[in-house]
Design a protein around this motif. Structure first.
Motif, PDB file in Angstrom:
ATOM      1  N   VAL A  19       1.139  -0.701   0.021  1.00  0.00           N
ATOM      2  CA  VAL A  19      -0.039  -0.082   0.508  1.00  0.00           C
ATOM      3  C   VAL A  19       0.736   1.290  -0.109  1.00  0.00           C
ATOM      4  N   LEU A  20       0.753   2.370  -1.131  1.00  0.00           N
ATOM      5  CA  LEU A  20       1.672   2.858  -1.170  1.00  0.00           C
ATOM      6  C   LEU A  20       0.682   4.244  -0.982  1.00  0.00           C
ATOM      7  N   VAL A  21       1.000   4.976   0.781  1.00  0.00           N
ATOM      8  CA  VAL A  21       0.042   6.378   1.008  1.00  0.00           C
ATOM      9  C   VAL A  21       0.682   7.494   0.485  1.00  0.00           C
ATOM     10  N   LEU A  46      -5.877  -1.075  -7.518  1.00  0.00           N
ATOM     11  CA  LEU A  46      -6.528  -0.367  -6.530  1.00  0.00           C
ATOM     12  C   LEU A  46      -5.468   1.134  -6.807  1.00  0.00           C
ATOM     13  N   HIS A  47      -6.348   2.540  -7.483  1.00  0.00           N
ATOM     14  CA  HIS A  47      -5.951   3.280  -6.740  1.00  0.00           C
ATOM     15  C   HIS A  47      -7.190   4.261  -6.159  1.00  0.00           C
ATOM     16  N   LEU A  48      -6.493   4.953  -4.920  1.00  0.00           N
ATOM     17  CA  LEU A  48      -7.939   5.330  -3.463  1.00  0.00           C
ATOM     18  C   LEU A  48      -7.690   7.047  -3.371  1.00  0.00           C
ATOM     19  N   SER A  49      -8.595   7.613  -4.237  1.00  0.00           N
ATOM     20  CA  SER A  49      -7.960   8.905  -5.385  1.00  0.00           C
ATOM     21  C   SER A  49      -8.841   9.845  -3.826  1.00  0.00           C
ATOM     22  N   LEU A  50      -8.330   9.203  -2.622  1.00  0.00           N
ATOM     23  CA  LEU A  50      -8.995  10.384  -1.356  1.00  0.00           C
ATOM     24  C   LEU A  50      -9.359  11.770  -1.051  1.00  0.00           C
ATOM     25  N   THR A  51      -9.847  12.049  -0.695  1.00  0.00           N
ATOM     26  CA  THR A  51     -10.248  13.611   0.048  1.00  0.00           C
ATOM     27  C   THR A  51      -8.840  13.977   0.745  1.00  0.00           C
ATOM     28  N   PRO A  52      -8.508  15.207   0.328  1.00  0.00           N
ATOM     29  CA  PRO A  52      -7.625  15.582   0.884  1.00  0.00           C
ATOM     30  C   PRO A  52      -6.383  15.693   2.302  1.00  0.00           C
ATOM     31  N   ASP A  76      -3.921   8.016  -2.716  1.00  0.00           N
ATOM     32  CA  ASP A  76      -3.100   9.874  -2.976  1.00  0.00           C
ATOM     33  C   ASP A  76      -4.045  10.291  -3.964  1.00  0.00           C
ATOM     34  N   PRO A  77      -5.419  11.435  -3.333  1.00  0.00           N
ATOM     35  CA  PRO A  77      -5.532  12.474  -4.154  1.00  0.00           C
ATOM     36  C   PRO A  77      -5.723  12.736  -5.405  1.00  0.00           C
ATOM     37  N   ARG A  78      -4.003  12.224  -5.914  1.00  0.00           N
ATOM     38  CA  ARG A  78      -4.216  12.510  -7.176  1.00  0.00           C
ATOM     39  C   ARG A  78      -3.490  11.427  -7.946  1.00  0.00           C
ATOM     40  N   ARG A  79      -3.440  10.679  -8.785  1.00  0.00           N
ATOM     41  CA  ARG A  79      -3.434  10.371  -9.970  1.00  0.00           C
ATOM     42  C   ARG A  79      -2.360  10.881 -10.959  1.00  0.00           C
ATOM     43  N   PRO A 118     -17.781   3.626  -3.162  1.00  0.00           N
ATOM     44  CA  PRO A 118     -18.051   2.135  -0.721  1.00  0.00           C
ATOM     45  C   PRO A 118     -17.552   1.416  -2.157  1.00  0.00           C
ATOM     46  N   GLY A 119     -17.138   0.911  -3.448  1.00  0.00           N
ATOM     47  CA  GLY A 119     -16.341  -0.219  -3.812  1.00  0.00           C
ATOM     48  C   GLY A 119     -15.269   0.458  -3.751  1.00  0.00           C
ATOM     49  N   ASP A 120     -14.849   1.082  -4.172  1.00  0.00           N
ATOM     50  CA  ASP A 120     -13.208   0.837  -3.654  1.00  0.00           C
ATOM     51  C   ASP A 120     -12.838   0.839  -2.193  1.00  0.00           C
ATOM     52  N   LEU A 121     -13.660   1.164  -1.675  1.00  0.00           N
ATOM     53  CA  LEU A 121     -13.472   1.405  -0.320  1.00  0.00           C
ATOM     54  C   LEU A 121     -13.700  -0.178  -0.264  1.00  0.00           C
ATOM     55  N   ALA A 122     -14.102  -0.891   0.124  1.00  0.00           N
ATOM     56  CA  ALA A 122     -14.294  -2.202   0.474  1.00  0.00           C
ATOM     57  C   ALA A 122     -13.785  -3.274  -0.029  1.00  0.00           C
ATOM     58  N   GLN A 123     -13.055  -2.889  -1.550  1.00  0.00           N
ATOM     59  CA  GLN A 123     -12.223  -3.782  -2.369  1.00  0.00           C
ATOM     60  C   GLN A 123     -10.377  -3.822  -1.600  1.00  0.00           C
ATOM     61  N   PHE A 124     -10.562  -2.587  -1.091  1.00  0.00           N
ATOM     62  CA  PHE A 124      -9.375  -2.193  -0.031  1.00  0.00           C
ATOM     63  C   PHE A 124      -9.032  -2.821   1.164  1.00  0.00           C
ATOM     64  N   LEU A 125     -10.656  -2.599   2.012  1.00  0.00           N
ATOM     65  CA  LEU A 125      -9.795  -3.207   3.017  1.00  0.00           C
ATOM     66  C   LEU A 125     -10.441  -4.860   3.076  1.00  0.00           C
ATOM     67  N   ASP A 126     -11.293  -5.427   2.122  1.00  0.00           N
ATOM     68  CA  ASP A 126     -10.756  -6.593   1.372  1.00  0.00           C
ATOM     69  C   ASP A 126      -9.762  -6.848   1.437  1.00  0.00           C
ATOM     70  N   TRP A 127      -9.030  -6.272   1.008  1.00  0.00           N
ATOM     71  CA  TRP A 127      -8.038  -7.431   1.073  1.00  0.00           C
ATOM     72  C   TRP A 127      -6.756  -6.637   1.862  1.00  0.00           C
ATOM     73  N   PHE A 128      -6.822  -5.613   1.746  1.00  0.00           N
ATOM     74  CA  PHE A 128      -6.237  -5.237   3.332  1.00  0.00           C
ATOM     75  C   PHE A 128      -6.155  -5.902   4.875  1.00  0.00           C
ATOM     76  N   THR A 129      -7.286  -7.268   5.168  1.00  0.00           N
ATOM     77  CA  THR A 129      -7.915  -7.521   5.775  1.00  0.00           C
ATOM     78  C   THR A 129      -7.592  -9.362   5.574  1.00  0.00           C
ATOM     79  N   THR A 130      -7.228  -9.935   4.839  1.00  0.00           N
ATOM     80  CA  THR A 130      -7.363 -10.909   3.847  1.00  0.00           C
ATOM     81  C   THR A 130      -5.976 -11.035   3.538  1.00  0.00           C
ATOM     82  N   THR A 131      -5.217 -10.232   4.153  1.00  0.00           N
ATOM     83  CA  THR A 131      -3.599 -10.302   3.900  1.00  0.00           C
ATOM     84  C   THR A 131      -2.458 -10.116   4.640  1.00  0.00           C
TER      85      THR A 131
END
Length: 872
Positions: free
Chosen positions: A160-162, A204-210, A192-195, A261-274
């Motif tokens: 995960v690159l933050v 997966l790119h999570l373009s979250l609120t700054p 990262d808010p920016r691509r 919601p789908g992007d957040l759910a995907q991240f949480l799935d990978w983060f919790t099961t890896t």
């Protein structure tokens, strides 16, 4: 005969093989045996040989801008510091240091100011990039310890690159990660808010609120607990604070992230099961008014799962400077002591003071960077020594910082070239540069590497540790600073670390105290009889009083919405691929300026349309602190309401492009690190009366509302724009190029409002100026290559029939231009980045241009093929 040394740029710490040519130059290659890079280099490292030489070097001490001898200069420095201490106390003086310093230089400065002058008013530009990571580490681990190693990137199943554009800022690590993805299927998530270019390889790119990173990792902590992924045994044995941290996370709103919601759910799935997860974070996390909390939100997740200090798992802070880690190791920050000892711990203070046999030791933290320059502005700091950094450009509220330095009673600057900051100094000391000095640096994974000299010191330049020792001797402490070599400084530092080790600290390299310094190989600390290198915390063993890590309750805080109506945009700042810091070195390599030659502003198409901004025009950007003028780049890489600008330009290269003049001096209350990623700004079109492009074999002296200057292989090039027209373009051109006697050939198109001027001698064009009412469209690479060789034909602005303009550089490592690549794609029907590499070698070195190559391939495809590629 090649010599092993270490790259002077980022914190990856790449090993180099350097072969001097005996004439002041050298060829530079990657060291295949260095564990940081195994022979790989980025574009900047590849071009290091082009940056050698004495261009703009400071070669003698200067007092009041005039050359002076060393004895007079050092006497003056010592006497002025002594006078300030005598009249106003030790806290009236300060040192501002840099991650460009070698560990030995850093150690000498820290010893002088804390142990002998007796003040903790010493800070470093690492405060601007890594202080929040330091603070987060200390809160969680009890020490500023990086638990993992680069090898973890090779064995992780999820990385995960933050807040890290790894592809451009740490290209060698990025390519290591891409290789792991190809070999093992490693998943990559970019937060990262920016691509950015790093997203090219992301699953997966999570373009979250700054600023909402803590909300994301709080959501991850909740998911870990709810899905049974917490390592209850590890927590029970080695961690405190789990329940409070989880309760705070449950009270946190994941909606703050703004993620689908789908992007957040995907991240949480990978983060919790890896299980094998590495979270790499950098300036996007640290450069925040809540950066320390963001760091601890990340650390909470790894502590809760025990995913720390074992192969392929752990939090990983990557640093932006070659010796940010070494500076932390010697106590270069205002709130630290050498060897990761604590300034506010009486036992630690006594141990260091006893080892140094020093007359004084402060018992309270000194002024952090922003506080320090505020104290300079108010007159509390009477004498200031700045070493290898350019705060008049790089500090937030840079205009105010420059004014403070200018108004300070006495300012000393040690550096190798003239900068915005040296021009404000009372005394300038000429320092040795990379390739001339000897010492060590520590990279992001705790590996200590040697920098070795392969060039003689030019003029009267001296090593920093020696200058510091010379001043200390004149202040009455000659015996304590009587080193005769960098090796002796390192040996003292290593011996002190043994005391730190006996006090239960993490940093202990006492096993190197008697090492062969000249032959020292890359070595990861600690180095003791009990442990050599490796990881920390896999079996606990934290450096807190009870040996347990601390999980902290984190309540996410978004950046303060300052005067949002007047300043509606959030400005994100960062680096570009081929430049580094304020370009004092990278700007010397012409090929590194050909990719991006001037400062720019990325803005979303919706915002650009609403503001009336067209591509390649200029925008005036204002904040409550200052103003800048930037070239407009319209792109959906940024979200609506957000803009991005790079940090590198200075008063020498683009005076209106100094982006840190826009940044408010808002800091994290724990770390003191400034908020550099979320300034509030307003944007408006500049509407110049004219745009210009200038190219010449000799120096240029721009006089315009906006200008940005860069080197090319045969001279200089500039982008220009003005609100007012000069009286005559010929007079303007002669002054710009300082060619009063050259023959001037001028072509004017009154219908289009364009002017083209060539200044010539013996039929050869020495300089050319192109003026238009809109951004000038020319073959810039062709003009730069032909000026000084071509005649009046240069005024065509484009190559003749049958000659290809290579276009802007895309692959800086191998100097391959955009037009060359697009022509090869068309002529050879290339369909993959690998095929481009085979045909032109582009993308086969550091690989940081591969995302651009992929984008060019996509653009070259027929519309139907593009639709098929985009289809699910």
């Amino acid at each position: 005969m090649s010599m092993r040394t270490t790259c002077p740029y980022c914190g990856v710490g790449c090993g180099l093989l350097v072969s001097p040519d005996g004439q002041g130059g050298a060829t530079v290659k990657g060291d295949p045996d260095h564990p940081a890079n195994f022979g790989r280099l980025c574009s900047k490292g590849t071009a290091l040989g082009e940056t050698l030489g004495l261009t703009d070097r400071i070669l003698s001490p200067q007092i009041g801008g005039k050359p002076a001898d060393w004895e007079t200069t050092l006497d003056l420095v010592a006497s002025r510091f002594q006078a300030a201490i005598r009249d106003h106390g030790p806290d009236s003086v300060a040192f501002y240091l840099s991650g460009q310093m070698l560990t030995e230089d850093y150690y000498a400065a820290n010893k002088l100011i804390k142990g002998y002058i007796g003040t903790a008013n010493v800070d470093t530009n690492s405060r601007l990039c890594m202080a929040s990571s330091v603070a987060g580490h200390k809160r969680a681990f009890g020490s500023d310890t990086v638990p993992g190693t680069y090898e973890d990137l090779d064995t992780a199943d999820l990385v995960v690159l933050v807040g890290s554009n790894l592809a451009w800022c740490h290209p060698v690590l990025y390519q290591r990660l891409v290789a792991a993805k190809k070999a093992r299927g490693t998943r990559i998530v970019v937060v990262d808010p920016r691509r950015t270019a790093t997203c090219d390889s992301a699953d997966l790119h999570l373009s979250l609120t700054p600023g909402s990173d803590a909300a994301l990792f709080n959501a991850a902590l909740v998911a870990l607990a709810d899905r049974g992924a917490v390592d209850r045994s590890y927590v029970a044995q080695h961690v405190s604070g789990f329940d409070a941290a989880l309760a705070a996370a449950r009270a946190s709103d994941p909606g703050l992230t703004g993620l689908a919601p789908g992007d957040l759910a995907q991240f949480l799935d990978w983060f919790t099961t890896t299980d094998r997860v590495v979270t790499v974070y950098s300036q996007g996390i640290n450069q925040s008014s809540s950066g320390t909390d963001k760091v601890n939100a990340i650390l909470n997740c790894h502590l809760a799962t025990g995913r720390i200090g074992r192969p392929g798992m752990g939090p990983f802070s990557v640093t932006g400077q070659p010796n940010a880690m070494g500076g932390r190791e010697v106590g270069g920050l205002a709130n630290m002591l050498a060897c990761h000892l604590d300034l506010e711990n009486p036992q630690h203070r006594a141990a260091v003071q006893g080892f140094w046999a020093s007359p004084a030791m402060p018992d309270q933290p000194g002024l952090k960077a922003v506080e320090m320059f505020e104290a300079v502005a108010t007159g509390r700091i009477k004498a200031l020594w700045i070493i290898h950094t350019n705060p008049a450009v790089s500090m937030p509220d840079a205009d105010a910082v420059a004014a403070a330095i200018k108004g300070c009673d006495f300012v000393v600057v040690s550096d190798i070239t003239r900068t915005d900051t040296t021009r404000l100094a009372d005394v300038v000391l000429p320092a040795t540069a990379w390739g001339e000095k000897s010492g060590t640096v520590t990279n992001s994974d705790r590996t200590i590497s040697r920098q070795r000299p392969f060039l003689p010191a030019p003029g009267q330049a001296r090593d920093d540790w020696r200058m510091i020792a010379d001043v200390a001797a004149r202040m009455g402490w000659a015996d304590a600073f009587g080193w005769t070599s960098a090796a002796e400084v390192f040996a003292e530092h290593a011996a002190l670390s043994g005391i730190a080790g006996h006090l239960g600290r993490d940093f202990d390299i006492s096993g190197l105290a008697q090492a062969d310094y000249d032959a020292l190989p890359p070595t990861r600390w600690p180095v003791t009889a009990q442990q050599q290198g490796g990881r920390f915390f896999g079996q606990g063993g934290f450096f807190t009083p009870d040996g347990r890590a601390r999980m902290l309750p984190i309540s996410p805080r978004l950046p303060v919405a300052q005067t949002a109506r007047r300043y509606p945009f959030r400005l994100n700042t960062g680096r570009i691929r081929d430049q580094w810091h304020t370009m004092t070195r990278t700007a010397l390599a012409p090929r590194l300026t050909q990719h991006i030659a001037e400062p720019f502003l990325e803005i979303h198409p919706q915002d650009a349309a609403r503001l009336g901004l067209a591509p390649a025009t200029l925008a005036r950007v204002t904040s409550p602190q200052g103003a800048a003028i930037l070239r407009v780049a319209i792109t959906d890489r940024v979200q609506p309401g957000q803009v991005f600008a790079p940090i590198h330009w200075t008063g020498d290269t683009a005076p209106m492009g100094r982006v840190d003049a826009l940044i408010a001096p808002v800091t994290d209350p724990v770390s003191g690190q400034p908020e550099s990623k979320a300034a509030v700004v307003a944007i408006a079109p500049l509407a110049p009366a004219w745009y210009g492009f200038a190219v010449s074999t000799g120096p240029q002296h721009p006089d315009a509302t906006y200008w940005a200057r860069a080197r090319h292989s045969g001279g200089w090039r500039s982008e220009l724009a003005g609100l007012d027209r000069p009286e005559t373009w010929e007079a303007y051109a002669r002054a710009l190029f300082d060619l009063p006697d050259a023959i001037c050939l001028s072509v004017e198109d009154r219908m289009r409002g364009t002017h083209r001027l060539a200044l010539m001698h013996d039929g050869c064009t020495l300089a050319a100026l192109f003026i238009a009412p809109d951004p000038v469209q020319l073959a810039r690479g062709h003009l730069a290559a032909e000026v000084g060789r071509a005649g009046a034909s240069l005024l065509a602005g484009r190559p003749g029939v049958g000659t290809l303009d290579p276009g802007p550089t895309v692959c800086a490592c191998l100097n391959v231009g955009l037009n060359t690549i697009m022509a090869a794609i068309a002529a050879q029907s290339l369909t993959s980045v690998e095929q481009i590499g085979a045909a032109l070698h582009a993308g086969t070195s550091c690989g940081s241009c591969r995302p651009e190559l992929a984008a060019m391939l996509a653009l070259s495809q027929p519309p139907l093929a593009r639709l098929k590629q985009a289809a699910p």
